[in-house]
Design a protein around this motif. Structure first.
Motif, PDB file in Angstrom:
ATOM      1  N   ASP A 175       0.829  -1.203   0.000  1.00 25.60           N
ATOM      2  CA  ASP A 175       0.000   0.000   0.000  1.00 25.60           C
ATOM      3  C   ASP A 175       0.862   1.250   0.000  1.00 25.60           C
ATOM      4  OD1 ASP A 175      -2.524  -1.120  -0.086  1.00 25.60           O
ATOM      5  OD2 ASP A 175      -2.608  -1.425   2.066  1.00 25.60           O
ATOM      6  N   GLN A 176       1.974   1.231   0.718  1.00 24.58           N
ATOM      7  CA  GLN A 176       2.861   2.390   0.728  1.00 24.58           C
ATOM      8  C   GLN A 176       3.463   2.639  -0.647  1.00 24.58           C
ATOM      9  OE1 GLN A 176       5.790   2.196   3.879  1.00 24.58           O
ATOM     10  NE2 GLN A 176       4.373   3.149   5.327  1.00 24.58           N
ATOM     11  N   ASP A 177       3.824   1.570  -1.365  1.00 32.10           N
ATOM     12  CA  ASP A 177       4.352   1.738  -2.725  1.00 32.10           C
ATOM     13  C   ASP A 177       3.312   2.410  -3.615  1.00 32.10           C
ATOM     14  OD1 ASP A 177       6.710   0.568  -1.989  1.00 32.10           O
ATOM     15  OD2 ASP A 177       6.210  -1.412  -2.788  1.00 32.10           O
ATOM     16  N   TYR A 178       2.082   1.901  -3.541  1.00 30.61           N
ATOM     17  CA  TYR A 178       1.002   2.482  -4.346  1.00 30.61           C
ATOM     18  C   TYR A 178       0.769   3.946  -3.956  1.00 30.61           C
ATOM     19  CZ  TYR A 178      -3.758   3.768  -5.565  1.00 30.61           C
ATOM     20  OH  TYR A 178      -4.854   4.446  -6.018  1.00 30.61           O
ATOM     21  N   ASN A 179       0.697   4.194  -2.647  1.00 33.36           N
ATOM     22  CA  ASN A 179       0.422   5.536  -2.157  1.00 33.36           C
ATOM     23  C   ASN A 179       1.528   6.512  -2.552  1.00 33.36           C
ATOM     24  OD1 ASN A 179      -1.322   7.286  -0.688  1.00 33.36           O
ATOM     25  ND2 ASN A 179       0.106   7.235   1.024  1.00 33.36           N
ATOM     26  N   HIS A 180       2.762   6.044  -2.481  1.00 31.68           N
ATOM     27  CA  HIS A 180       3.905   6.862  -2.864  1.00 31.68           C
ATOM     28  C   HIS A 180       3.800   7.262  -4.343  1.00 31.68           C
ATOM     29  CE1 HIS A 180       8.313   7.793  -2.103  1.00 31.68           C
ATOM     30  NE2 HIS A 180       8.191   7.978  -3.406  1.00 31.68           N
ATOM     31  N   ASN A 181       3.507   6.283  -5.185  1.00 28.68           N
ATOM     32  CA  ASN A 181       3.397   6.562  -6.625  1.00 28.68           C
ATOM     33  C   ASN A 181       2.238   7.505  -6.923  1.00 28.68           C
ATOM     34  OD1 ASN A 181       5.578   4.920  -7.239  1.00 28.68           O
ATOM     35  ND2 ASN A 181       4.322   3.099  -7.503  1.00 28.68           N
ATOM     36  N   MET A 182       1.110   7.285  -6.247  1.00 31.86           N
ATOM     37  CA  MET A 182      -0.039   8.153  -6.471  1.00 31.86           C
ATOM     38  C   MET A 182       0.250   9.579  -6.016  1.00 31.86           C
ATOM     39  SD  MET A 182      -2.734   7.191  -8.027  1.00 31.86           S
ATOM     40  CE  MET A 182      -3.723   8.538  -7.398  1.00 31.86           C
ATOM     41  N   THR A 183       0.951   9.718  -4.888  1.00 29.99           N
ATOM     42  CA  THR A 183       1.304  11.055  -4.397  1.00 29.99           C
ATOM     43  C   THR A 183       2.104  11.811  -5.451  1.00 29.99           C
ATOM     44  OG1 THR A 183       1.298  10.334  -2.089  1.00 29.99           O
ATOM     45  CG2 THR A 183       2.586  12.301  -2.607  1.00 29.99           C
ATOM     46  N   TRP A 184       3.069  11.138  -6.049  1.00 32.76           N
ATOM     47  CA  TRP A 184       3.902  11.801  -7.054  1.00 32.76           C
ATOM     48  C   TRP A 184       3.091  12.142  -8.304  1.00 32.76           C
ATOM     49  CZ3 TRP A 184       7.979  14.455  -6.515  1.00 32.76           C
ATOM     50  CH2 TRP A 184       8.809  14.777  -7.605  1.00 32.76           C
ATOM     51  N   GLN A 185       2.217  11.244  -8.725  1.00 32.31           N
ATOM     52  CA  GLN A 185       1.397  11.529  -9.903  1.00 32.31           C
ATOM     53  C   GLN A 185       0.502  12.747  -9.669  1.00 32.31           C
ATOM     54  OE1 GLN A 185      -0.477   8.540 -12.275  1.00 32.31           O
ATOM     55  NE2 GLN A 185       0.707   6.889 -11.340  1.00 32.31           N
ATOM     56  N   LEU A 186      -0.099  12.824  -8.482  1.00 34.23           N
ATOM     57  CA  LEU A 186      -0.956  13.965  -8.190  1.00 34.23           C
ATOM     58  C   LEU A 186      -0.155  15.261  -8.174  1.00 34.23           C
ATOM     59  CD1 LEU A 186      -3.246  12.519  -5.365  1.00 34.23           C
ATOM     60  CD2 LEU A 186      -3.739  12.712  -7.803  1.00 34.23           C
ATOM     61  N   LEU A 187       1.051  15.210  -7.639  1.00 29.44           N
ATOM     62  CA  LEU A 187       1.906  16.392  -7.616  1.00 29.44           C
ATOM     63  C   LEU A 187       2.279  16.837  -9.022  1.00 29.44           C
ATOM     64  CD1 LEU A 187       4.195  15.361  -4.644  1.00 29.44           C
ATOM     65  CD2 LEU A 187       2.711  17.372  -4.684  1.00 29.44           C
ATOM     66  N   MET A 188       2.450  15.882  -9.924  1.00 32.09           N
ATOM     67  CA  MET A 188       2.786  16.233 -11.298  1.00 32.09           C
ATOM     68  C   MET A 188       1.603  16.874 -12.026  1.00 32.09           C
ATOM     69  SD  MET A 188       5.981  15.601 -11.806  1.00 32.09           S
ATOM     70  CE  MET A 188       6.127  16.221 -10.107  1.00 32.09           C
ATOM     71  N   GLN A 189       0.396  16.610 -11.549  1.00 28.83           N
ATOM     72  CA  GLN A 189      -0.785  17.165 -12.211  1.00 28.83           C
ATOM     73  C   GLN A 189      -1.271  18.470 -11.605  1.00 28.83           C
ATOM     74  OE1 GLN A 189      -3.199  13.170 -12.749  1.00 28.83           O
ATOM     75  NE2 GLN A 189      -3.939  14.760 -14.062  1.00 28.83           N
ATOM     76  N   MET A 190      -0.847  18.765 -10.399  1.00 30.87           N
ATOM     77  CA  MET A 190      -1.341  19.961  -9.729  1.00 30.87           C
ATOM     78  C   MET A 190      -0.915  21.210 -10.497  1.00 30.87           C
ATOM     79  SD  MET A 190      -0.812  21.050  -5.732  1.00 30.87           S
ATOM     80  CE  MET A 190      -1.727  19.628  -5.152  1.00 30.87           C
ATOM     81  N   PRO A 191      -1.847  22.123 -10.803  1.00 30.05           N
ATOM     82  CA  PRO A 191      -1.471  23.359 -11.499  1.00 30.05           C
ATOM     83  C   PRO A 191      -0.395  24.117 -10.728  1.00 30.05           C
ATOM     84  CG  PRO A 191      -3.857  23.095 -11.439  1.00 30.05           C
ATOM     85  CD  PRO A 191      -3.300  22.027 -10.558  1.00 30.05           C
ATOM     86  N   ASN A 192       0.469  24.808 -11.451  1.00 33.55           N
ATOM     87  CA  ASN A 192       1.578  25.519 -10.817  1.00 33.55           C
ATOM     88  C   ASN A 192       1.102  26.513  -9.767  1.00 33.55           C
ATOM     89  OD1 ASN A 192       3.745  24.323 -12.248  1.00 33.55           O
ATOM     90  ND2 ASN A 192       3.268  25.578 -14.034  1.00 33.55           N
TER      91      ASN A 192
END
Length: 625
Positions: A175-192
């Motif tokens: 779950d931590q691996d999944y959560n870690h990856n999702m956190t990074w993906q969301l950060l990449m999508q967040m508007p500047n």
């Protein structure tokens, strides 16, 4: 679709199905002892919901509960989320013990999310919040992760990040691996702008994540400056959950800095039929170049006219002049000529795509391929649970190629194309739409039944029902004819997905009222003003814009950005570049774009919340080993 093996594996695969008294492995362990005893001789999951309900009706209470939970898990794994939801709705949670209620709650939420029912999931969790607070911390964390997934799918990225970071320490390894990856993906999508504001108001691990994303995402920044800032981040956040990933990122950035070009040759047509496209690309490249000049190192740029017949001579001249990196050419024929040369003397990024299995190791491709947009639409529809698609496109070779790209990807994902039609612009579009929807046949069937029965029949014409959505390829003028025809012929509520071709890029509310309801993909440069500095620079130099070449202007901006970061994307498979033409990543030496979604509402293109693919691959937590 590949689903993550995670926290219900132990509960459902081990204790529910097998009735075993041994503990699951540490990787997937949730409980130390069996929590739901399964009856001996539990049958395999019935393929159909009706059969499952029939069998469940003959079971005693304990057997029915265990079987329902197990079979609902199997349905989720088989992408039968609606069946899983219905099966779970047959259980009365008040009749379940604590562990069964936890399993029911988690399965129900995952089933709802797999059907894009985010509000239902959030409501379910809120309804049971008092009970959830009595669960062990590990179980609360798993339900927090469920809530975080729902918020991500809803487009509430910061709220999802807050939930994820709070739950992370209590999650299991997978779950931590999944959560870690999702956190990074969301950060990449967040508007500047949202990212900057969130940093100002955050603290703790969340602030660490946000600042790391900010320094990584700055594609105009000098590579040396980014490396310095990343080292500073590492010293400041020594115990941060992301710290283990920083060395790999640093190594890739350092190698990218050591291999960045000093002289870039840009092969664009300044003569011939593509000269206007070449001019828009050149202006985009120079806009990005001037922006980077303000912050650090820039290479020398030299432009060459590739509009002549002998592109090899132009390419060789650029090498002779000292180029150590080449951008271009643009036309497919010229790209194919360069790609066929075997080993190339310098790294080359062509500005179009060709299909080839024999590409040089240092040959890359980047462009605005509508086929990629079509494939993204297929991915999106599959994640939404659709199974049957209709395809409507204008006559012509180009349109057929894009339609085929959609159909091929859709069928790869397990979907079926129930109807494909071409149309000609003009008065015949209405008849084409009517024929595609089988409206005439429904009228004939109703009239035929009425003649041979005394029953009062509802003869209201209906559209065909074997189409979950329509993939429409159309420009604005064509779309303004197709959508009203769909509305008129009883398909107003049929989801319609389209490529960026449907949007001119300029607001025209009066005329675009006829496009209301159509969802489409397009690049951030067209849909948002998040890259404010670049927009201001472009507006100052070209106040009238670039008209139909505006997307090529944006491509020029990303073209320049990529020449300095091509190594990073190629060497680090998880890396991506939040570009103005989309989120960019590398696949088989090909730059792939993930675009934003928008919908026509009140005649205007309204940007939809950005969600990640991972956030929508929802029944990941339900599969067994």
């Amino acid at each position: 679709m590949e689903f993550r093996k995670a926290y219900l594996a132990a509960l459902l695969a081990v204790t529910v199905v097998a009735g075993c008294s041994t503990s699951p492995s540490s990787k997937t362990r949730v409980y130390e002892t069996p929590v739901v005893a399964a009856p001996d001789g539990l049958t395999e999951t019935p393929p159909a919901l009706t059969a499952a309900r029939s069998q469940l009706a003959s079971m005693d209470a304990d057997e029915r509960i265990a079987s329902t939970l197990s079979w609902a898990s199997s349905y989720l794994n088989e992408k039968q989320a609606a069946d899983a939801s219905q099966l779970l709705s047959d259980l009365n949670p008040e009749k379940l013990n604590s562990e069964q209620r936890f399993a029911w709650l988690l399965l129900s939420g995952r089933a709802q999310l797999s059907q894009q029912q985010t509000e239902k999931t959030l409501s379910l969790l809120q309804q049971h919040q008092e009970e959830i607070l009595q669960y062990p911390a590990e179980q609360q964390a798993q339900l927090d992760l469920l809530r975080a997934d729902a918020l991500a799918m809803k487009g509430e990225l910061l709220s999802s990040l807050q939930q994820r970071i709070a739950a992370h320490p209590l999650l299991g390894d997978e779950d931590q691996d999944y959560n870690h990856n999702m956190t990074w993906q969301l950060l990449m999508q967040m508007p500047n702008t949202e990212l900057d504001e969130a940093i100002d108001s955050s603290s703790g691990d969340l602030r660490g994540w946000l600042t790391l994303a900010q320094l990584y995402r700055d594609p105009i920044a000098d590579l040396d400056a980014q490396i310095t800032r990343l080292n500073q981040w590492s010293n400041q956040w020594r115990s941060h959950p992301a710290i283990d990933n920083v060395p790999q990122m640093l190594d890739a950035l350092e190698k990218a800095a050591s291999q960045r070009p000093s002289q870039v040759a840009i092969l664009l047509p300044t003569s011939g039929p593509l000269k206007n496209a070449g001019a828009a690309l050149q202006e985009g490249i120079m806009t990005a170049f001037y922006q980077q000049q303000k912050s650090g190192h820039t290479p020398t740029l030299r432009f060459y006219d590739s509009g002549s017949d002998d592109v090899l001579a132009v390419y060789q001249q650029a090498i002779t002049d000292g180029a150590d990196f080449i951008l271009g050419p643009l036309s497919k024929d010229n790209v194919a000529t360069i790609a066929s040369q075997g080993t190339l003397p310098v790294t080359t990024m062509a500005l179009n795509y060709i299909e080839t299995d024999n590409r040089p190791d240092n040959f890359f491709q980047f462009g605005l391929a509508p086929e990629d947009e079509a494939r993204q639409i297929a991915n999106h529809a599959a994640r939404n649970g659709a199974l049957q698609a209709g395809v409507l496109y204008p006559e012509g070779e180009w349109a057929a190629r894009v339609a085929n790209a959609f159909a091929n990807r859709w069928q790869e994902l397990g979907g079926s194309v129930t109807i494909t039609r071409t149309y000609q612009e003009g008065p015949s579009i209405g008849e084409t739409v009517k024929e595609m929807l089988l409206v005439s046949q429904s009228q004939q069937r109703g009239n035929a039944v009425s003649r041979f029965t005394s029953l009062k029949m509802d003869n209201q014409p209906r559209r065909r029902q074997d189409m979950d959505f329509l993939f429409l390829l159309a420009d604005p003028n064509q779309g303004r004819q197709v959508k009203p025809a769909l509305n008129f012929h009883y398909a107003k509520n049929l989801p319609v997905y389209s490529t960026s071709l449907i949007y001119s890029g300029e607001e025209d509310p009066r005329r675009d009222q006829d496009l209301n309801g159509i969802r489409f993909v397009d690049m951030p440069w067209i849909l948002t003003d998040d890259n404010q500095a670049l927009h201001e620079a472009a507006n100052e130099q070209w106040p009238d814009g670039h008209g139909r070449y505006e997307r090529l202007f944006a491509m020029g901006i990303d073209t320049y950005r990529l020449q300095g970061r091509l190594y990073l994307l190629n060497a680090l498979s998880s890396s991506e570049l939040p570009g103005v033409t989309g989120r960019l990543h590398m696949k088989n030496q090909r730059i792939v774009r993930e675009l934003n979604w928008a919908v026509f509402s009140s005649g205007k293109a309204k940007t939809l919340p950005q969600t990640t693919e991972a956030a929508q691959n929802i029944p990941r937590a339900i599969t067994s080993q």
